[in-house]
Enzyme design. Structure first.
Site, PDB file in Angstrom:
ATOM      1  N   ASP A 162       0.873  -1.178   0.000  1.00  0.00           N
ATOM      2  CA  ASP A 162       0.000   0.000   0.000  1.00  0.00           C
ATOM      3  C   ASP A 162       0.909   1.226   0.000  1.00  0.00           C
ATOM      4  OD1 ASP A 162      -2.298   1.594   0.120  1.00  0.00           O
ATOM      5  OD2 ASP A 162      -2.266   1.666   2.308  1.00  0.00           O
ATOM      6  N   SER A 163       0.277   2.391  -0.126  1.00  0.00           N
ATOM      7  CA  SER A 163       1.027   3.639  -0.013  1.00  0.00           C
ATOM      8  C   SER A 163       1.488   3.875   1.427  1.00  0.00           C
ATOM      9  CB  SER A 163       0.131   4.799  -0.439  1.00  0.00           C
ATOM     10  OG  SER A 163      -1.014   4.844   0.398  1.00  0.00           O
ATOM     11  N   TYR A 179      -1.462   8.334  -2.394  1.00  0.00           N
ATOM     12  CA  TYR A 179      -1.655   7.941  -3.797  1.00  0.00           C
ATOM     13  C   TYR A 179      -2.858   8.647  -4.414  1.00  0.00           C
ATOM     14  CZ  TYR A 179       1.591   3.938  -3.988  1.00  0.00           C
ATOM     15  OH  TYR A 179       2.690   3.133  -4.035  1.00  0.00           O
ATOM     16  N   GLY A 180      -3.852   8.940  -3.574  1.00  0.00           N
ATOM     17  CA  GLY A 180      -5.132   9.434  -4.080  1.00  0.00           C
ATOM     18  C   GLY A 180      -5.031  10.715  -4.892  1.00  0.00           C
ATOM     19  N   CYS A 201      -4.109  -1.869  -1.493  1.00  0.00           N
ATOM     20  CA  CYS A 201      -4.395  -0.515  -1.965  1.00  0.00           C
ATOM     21  C   CYS A 201      -5.516  -0.516  -3.010  1.00  0.00           C
ATOM     22  CB  CYS A 201      -3.121   0.068  -2.569  1.00  0.00           C
ATOM     23  SG  CYS A 201      -3.346   1.703  -3.262  1.00  0.00           S
ATOM     24  N   ASN A 202      -6.639   0.068  -2.647  1.00  0.00           N
ATOM     25  CA  ASN A 202      -7.762   0.169  -3.595  1.00  0.00           C
ATOM     26  C   ASN A 202      -7.419   1.034  -4.802  1.00  0.00           C
ATOM     27  OD1 ASN A 202     -10.575  -0.756  -2.188  1.00  0.00           O
ATOM     28  ND2 ASN A 202      -9.117  -0.045  -0.666  1.00  0.00           N
ATOM     29  N   THR A 203      -6.660   2.114  -4.553  1.00  0.00           N
ATOM     30  CA  THR A 203      -6.337   3.044  -5.643  1.00  0.00           C
ATOM     31  C   THR A 203      -5.564   2.312  -6.743  1.00  0.00           C
ATOM     32  OG1 THR A 203      -6.224   4.785  -3.969  1.00  0.00           O
ATOM     33  CG2 THR A 203      -5.329   5.307  -6.134  1.00  0.00           C
ATOM     34  N   GLU A 245      -2.145   8.927   8.360  1.00  0.00           N
ATOM     35  CA  GLU A 245      -0.676   8.845   8.323  1.00  0.00           C
ATOM     36  C   GLU A 245      -0.054   9.693   9.428  1.00  0.00           C
ATOM     37  OE1 GLU A 245       1.503   7.000   6.256  1.00  0.00           O
ATOM     38  OE2 GLU A 245      -0.321   5.932   5.693  1.00  0.00           O
ATOM     39  N   CYS A 249     -11.027   2.482   0.621  1.00  0.00           N
ATOM     40  CA  CYS A 249      -9.599   2.797   0.780  1.00  0.00           C
ATOM     41  C   CYS A 249      -9.188   2.079   2.050  1.00  0.00           C
ATOM     42  CB  CYS A 249      -9.397   4.302   0.927  1.00  0.00           C
ATOM     43  SG  CYS A 249      -7.736   4.754   1.495  1.00  0.00           S
ATOM     44  N   THR A 250      -8.043   1.392   2.009  1.00  0.00           N
ATOM     45  CA  THR A 250      -7.680   0.550   3.157  1.00  0.00           C
ATOM     46  C   THR A 250      -7.326   1.355   4.414  1.00  0.00           C
ATOM     47  OG1 THR A 250      -5.432   0.438   2.276  1.00  0.00           O
ATOM     48  CG2 THR A 250      -6.919  -1.407   1.768  1.00  0.00           C
ATOM     49  N   HIS A 251      -7.101   2.663   4.254  1.00  0.00           N
ATOM     50  CA  HIS A 251      -6.902   3.492   5.450  1.00  0.00           C
ATOM     51  C   HIS A 251      -8.198   3.657   6.251  1.00  0.00           C
ATOM     52  CE1 HIS A 251      -3.130   4.661   3.480  1.00  0.00           C
ATOM     53  NE2 HIS A 251      -2.762   5.289   4.580  1.00  0.00           N
TER      54      HIS A 251
HETATM   55  N1  DGL Z   1      -4.790   2.979   1.087  1.00  0.00           N
HETATM   56  C1  DGL Z   1      -4.845   3.212  -0.312  1.00  0.00           C
HETATM   57  C2  DGL Z   1      -6.163   2.829  -0.905  1.00  0.00           C
HETATM   58  O1  DGL Z   1      -6.702   1.820  -0.492  1.00  0.00           O
HETATM   59  C3  DGL Z   1      -4.209   4.487  -0.839  1.00  0.00           C
HETATM   60  C4  DGL Z   1      -4.497   5.742  -0.098  1.00  0.00           C
HETATM   61  C5  DGL Z   1      -3.648   6.920  -0.538  1.00  0.00           C
HETATM   62  O2  DGL Z   1      -2.417   6.834  -0.457  1.00  0.00           O
HETATM   63  O3  DGL Z   1      -4.232   7.934  -0.977  1.00  0.00           O
HETATM   64  O4  DGL Z   1      -6.675   3.451  -1.796  1.00  0.00           O
END
Ligand code: DGL
Length: 260
Positions: A6-7, A38-39, A69-71, A147, A178-180
């Protein structure tokens, strides 16, 4: 060994689900904190990061790549997956299965700006559930707050409320796309109420990966998790201790180049 990337800290929510299912598997988690969030990145940057990290995990000889990471999954939906020796388990596939299992029809998706821009969630869910109505909203404030470790801060709770306020009423389910966001689940629960199902795609994803890997017999290992970052090692370590409740996690810093 299972590879996850992931990011940043979001991938820990995927690692947590995998660990519940596969206590003896070795897991290597790569957090690309040099490039988080990443978004806000372009499709070209995201495609290049995806290729680089899938390649790196393949080089570690992982048996499977469980996407954290979903993105990146949304980018792969539009631009294709990079070639990999290891099988890749996608979060968007998993979310779609979860929506089907829940018999949800009115579905909200909260995700990063890049994921929403791709329209991948809407496409996937509508293809699988023909009478589904899908609303996708971006919540760009949330990843930087996680973060920064501001999990319980009032500004984080407010940012979740602001994102959810863009969704229509009477939803059956909201995908935490998003996994966050599962790290902020208590805020989503408070805002959405108990009648809206919150879907963490990692639940179905980890079940599918576990089923496959147990069949292959490739997960009877030492149960060790290696946490790798190309960002600030000490802060990463502290976040892992808090979020994973591990007293002495195995944390490694690497100098993985920024590819953008
Ligand atoms: N956690 C990631 C996701 O699932 C990326 C989030 C990010 O870095 O913007 O999309």
């Amino acid at each position: 060994m299972i590879g996850v990337f992931d990011s940043g800290l979001g991938g820990l929510t995927v690692v947590r689900r995998l660990r519940e299912r596969l206590p003896n598997a070795d897991i290597i988690f790569l957090a690309d904190q040099k490039n988080v969030p990443y978004g806000d990145r372009s499709n070209e940057e995201l495609a290049s990061l995806l290729e680089s990290h899938v390649g790196w995990l393949d080089e570690q000889n992982v048996d499977a790549i469980v996407m954290g990471c979903n993105t990146s999954c949304a980018i792969a939906d539009s631009f294709g997956w990079p070639k990999a020796r290891a099988e890749i388990f996608d979060l968007l596939d998993a979310a779609t299965v979860a929506v089907q299992r829940a018999h949800a029809r009115r579905i909200g998706v909260v995700a990063t700006a890049a994921t929403v821009r791709s329209g991948a969630y809407g496409r996937r869910i509508s293809n699988a559930v023909h009478d589904a109505e899908v609303w996708e909203v971006a919540a760009p404030a949330l990843v930087p707050l996680v973060e920064a470790g501001k999990i319980d801060a009032p500004e984080t709770r407010d940012a979740v409320a602001t994102a959810c306020a863009q969704l229509p009423p009477d939803l059956d389910a909201v995908v935490l796309g998003c996994t966050h966001y599962p790290i902020l689940d208590r805020h989503f629960a408070a805002v959405l109420g108990e009648n809206v199902l919150r879907i963490d795609p990692a639940l179905v994803q980890s079940g599918r990966a576990a089923e496959r890997l147990l069949q292959d017999g490739s997960v009877d290992e030492s149960g060790r998790t290696t946490y790798v970052t190309n960002g600030e090692v000490q802060r990463f370590r502290e976040n892992i201790i808090t979020l994973m409740r591990e007293a002495d996690p195995h944390v490694v810093g690497i100098h993985k180049e920024s590819v953008v």
